[in-house]
Design an enzyme around this catalytic site. Structure first.
Site, short mmCIF file in Angstrom:
data_model
loop_
_atom_site.label_atom_id
_atom_site.label_comp_id
_atom_site.label_asym_id
_atom_site.label_seq_id
_atom_site.Cartn_x
_atom_site.Cartn_y
_atom_site.Cartn_z
N ASP A 480 0.88 -1.70 -0.31
CA ASP A 480 -0.12 0.05 0.39
C ASP A 480 0.42 1.00 -0.26
O ASP A 480 2.08 1.01 0.03
CB ASP A 480 -0.41 -0.13 1.31
CG ASP A 480 -2.77 0.24 0.90
OD1 ASP A 480 -2.14 1.85 -0.07
OD2 ASP A 480 -2.94 0.65 1.83
N ASP A 549 -10.77 2.02 -3.20
CA ASP A 549 -12.08 1.19 -2.19
C ASP A 549 -12.48 1.42 -2.36
O ASP A 549 -13.25 0.53 -1.03
CB ASP A 549 -11.25 2.23 -1.22
CG ASP A 549 -9.61 2.03 -0.32
OD1 ASP A 549 -9.08 1.40 -0.76
OD2 ASP A 549 -9.31 2.85 0.10
#
Ligand code: DGJ
Length: 736
Positions: A480, A549
């Protein structure tokens, strides 16, 4: 795994074959250099004054000899400078347009003019060739090599430059583009993308007008948060899915980029793409050279669909890590637990993973840090030791437990980042990107580590390496990157701050290369707080990316549609979550269009939902070879129709799968017209069978019938989508 960043070496690999060179001015002659792929050509030409120009960009001619004639047809009007179609436009010379390269020479002079010296063509394989053209300034000792790497069958070209300083002192590159293209058409239509967190890949399409349109990023790390470097330009009119001429472009670089699209005074389009020169005048010492990253493009005269299939094939064949392999299905815990978990909860999730039938459990954020535990996103980043409270027996024991349960184990990391509340921040403040004397400014409560510093590179590599050393059975990494760079400053670079943005990305690539050298096959997901960093620079090391997301399936239909123009389905990680209001079937059907995963609480599913999900995983396992390696066809556009339909067909045209979704449920919408299939063999016969049926429901499609490919592609079929049946997955199988 393919060789990582091979492009840096190719300049050295040129054979002596096919060398042409031009001597002094007395020998000045016209030289034509066609750079061809299966259907497309860029024709470069050296004029009588040794200027290298782009004289044609478009459909290939049958007779190579005729390329010499195309320049004469070019009506570029009164080009005072004679430089508008330069193949690599210089600044400070007679050029009046946007330059590809701008230099301050060792003596302070800012003028550059490049003349053709020689060119070479080398064949790297039956499919891949490299054309390199050497240019030189007749006054200053500076050389530029332009590289055109062609992937013949896929109609893809990668273009980059190498700038060499043979002057006596350092020079400063004020601009150093990878590529400088020149297109002629009646009009140019740009499709670009913008976004933010949870709304990535929002398309905008408009006609380009005179002047310069710039697509760029100055964000440093999460570079695509507001805009990616990928775009399309249609020539003469906006291309549709199956008609029109369209070019796709994208920079293979995971940091600041800049694409200038300039409609010049002669109405032609100049495209200049490369690393963003924003805050980055690049110092090149005497004797040094700079290799710029490839700008890749493809072109099709058969519309957007054909262009995207070429790019997807190219990516699988040549760029994406393990592009010819497969992908793991998984259960992730981020949406389901957030930071709130412990060992026994995770053990339960391992059992759920097994029960669901997916390949792997992926442990997300929150598993690490002790003094500043990672219980929310304010602390812990940088301290990559298991949190003793949550995981008293360490990761190793969980990995073992998962092996015993019969599932693989993957883990989330964000190794480029640090929370001020962390041991790492206190121990190595000089590793953190920040400016002394200025208040720290945070993005998601964190700062970026200085990857320009080799010690930081060692640290970041060590995060991954020690995970594998401790748990060799670890099967997957989710990498990430949530913060952008504020207050750019590298303590390591001292007075060379203008190198920072470039050296950061190089540092990242260094680390990724080390990881890939040691762990060539481990699957890795490229994530950046969603899709904030997706590009083919990084995807050489990553097997897949996290698009967003936002997993609301309705939104995902649109996002995945746009991403699919540039990236293959196997690289697109889609998770079933609780975002959105749609039933589980709809969510699963949407996630199946790429690499399928789940991020829901399996134990809370109803009996029917669980049965459906388990069967869906089995169906997906059967279908995934077609989704991963087949050709993708967009059948019905969610922007203009109430039903979205996307199809994948295997290369032998014997099996396919069609995904159909209702995207507009106002006034009882459904598919009004039949959906026409694409990519089948007209002469073959096929059956259509609905799969992924929810328990207790039946299909309106008669799976026992067979239709010709011609019928299905001309008359179409009815997927039966309406407000009562909002999605359907249909398998297409050749009947012999
Ligand atoms: C952002 C990612 O996009 C999410 O999937 C999740 O991994 C969180 N970070 C964790 O902090």
């Amino acid at each position: 795994m393919k060789r990582f960043y091979a492009y840096k070496k190719v300049a050295l690999m040129l054979s002596a074959a096919c060398i042409f060179s031009l001597g002094g001015a007395a020998n000045a002659q016209v030289i034509t250099i066609p750079v061809e792929t299966a259907h497309h050509v860029v024709v470069l030409q050296v004029d009588g004054e040794k200027n290298l120009k782009t004289v044609y960009f478009g459909k290939k001619l049958a007779d190579t000899k005729e390329y010499g004639e195309v320049a004469a047809l070019q009506k570029i009007g009164t080009d005072y400078s004679g430089q508008l179609n330069s193949a690599y436009t210089t600044a400070g010379s007679r050029n009046l347009a946007e330059p590809a390269i701008a230099v301050t020479h060792a003596d302070g002079n800012m003028g550059l003019h490049l003349e053709y010296v020689s060119h070479k063509v080398t064949k790297e394989s039956a499919d891949v060739s490299l054309t390199t053209v050497i240019l030189k300034d007749p006054v200053y000792n500076l050389e530029v090599a332009l590289h055109y790497k062609t992937y013949f069958n896929q109609d893809v070209v990668e273009q980059w430059s190498t700038i060499k300083n043979f002057e006596k002192g350092s020079i400063i590159l004020q601009k150093f583009a990878s590529a400088n293209l020149y297109l002629q058409a009646k009009s140019f239509w740009l499709r670009q993308y913008h976004g933010d967190w949870a709304k990535e890949m929002q398309p905008e399409e408009q006609q380009l007008t005179h002047g310069i349109k710039v697509l760029d990023s100055k964000l440093g790390t999460r570079a695509n948060l507001f805009q990616p470097s990928c775009f399309m330009v249609s020539l003469d009119k906006p291309a549709t899915e199956d008609e029109g001429t369209v070019m796709y472009g994208s920079l293979e670089w995971s940091g600041n980029f800049r694409v200038d699209l300039e409609v010049d005074p002669q109405d032609n389009l100049r495209i200049i793409a490369g690393i963003n020169n924003y805050a980055s005048p690049y110092v090149l010492k005497a004797g040094d050279e700079l290799n710029t990253p490839p700008f890749l493009y493809t072109i099709s005269d058969k519309g957007k669909g054909d262009a995207s299939r070429k790019l997807q094939r190219w990516a699988r064949e040549y760029k994406l890590a393990d592009g010819k392999g497969t992908r793991l299905t998984l259960l992730n815990n981020w949406e389901a637990t957030g930071f709130d978990f412990n060992e026994s909860k995770l053990k339960g999730l391992l059992k759920d993973t097994k029960a669901l039938g997916v390949d792997m459990f992926l442990l997300d954020d929150g598993w690490f840090a002790n003094k500043f535990p990672r219980d929310d996103d304010h602390a812990g980043l940088g301290d990559w030791q298991e949190n003793r409270k949550k995981l008293p027996n360490g990761l190793g024991s969980l990995v073992k437990e998962s092996t015993n349960t019969g599932v693989k184990f993957g883990i989330w990391i964000e190794p480029e980042m640090v929370n001020p509340k962390s041991g790492l921040y206190s121990k190595h403040p000089d590793w953190v990107v920040k400016q002394a004397g200025r208040p720290e400014y945070y993005f998601r409560n964190q700062l970026v580590l200085d990857l320009a510093n080799p010690k930081v590179q060692d640290f970041v590599f060590g995060v991954v390496d020690s995970l594998f050393i401790k748990s060799p059975d670890l099967a997957y990494i989710k990498w990430d990157c949530n913060a952008v760079i504020y207050n750019a400053y590298s303590a390591y670079l001292k007075k060379s701050q203008s190198q920072f943005y470039v050296d950061y990305v190089r540092g990242l690539y260094q680390v990724l290369k080390r990881i890939r050298d040691k762990y060539p096959t481990v699957p890795m997901m490229l994530c950046s707080g969603g899709g904030g960093r997706v590009d083919y620079g990084a995807l050489q090391a990553f097997t897949e990316f996290w698009p967003s997301d936002n997993t609301d399936p309705l939104e995902r239909i649109f996002m995945q549609w746009e991403y699919s123009y540039f990236y293959p389905a196997m690289a697109t990680a889609n998770h079933v979550t609780d975002w959105g209001k749609q039933p589980l079937k709809f969510r699963v059907d949407v996630a199946m269009m790429g690499r399928l995963g789940f991020d829901i609480v399996i134990s809370k599913l109803s009996a029917n939902d669980l049965t459906f999900a388990k069967d869906a995983v089995k169906a997906y396992d059967r279908l995934k070879p077609i989704i991963f390696q087949g050709d993708q066809y967009r059948l019905s556009d969610p922007v203009t129709e109430s039903v979205a339909a996307v199809m994948y067909v295997d290369t032998t045209k014997t099996s396919g799968v069609i995904f159909n979704y209702l995207v507009n449920n106002r006034y009882g919408q459904g598919n009004r017209l039949p959906i026409k299939l694409k990519g089948l063999d007209a002469a073959k016969r096929y059956s259509l069978k609905e799969v992924n049926l929810y328990p207790g429901t039946s299909s309106s499609i008669d799976g026992s019938k067979a239709y010709s490919g011609d019928f299905l592609m001309t008359a179409g079929f009815d997927p039966g989508i309406n407000t009562g049946k909002t999605s359907a997955v249909i398998q297409v199988t050749e009947v012999k």
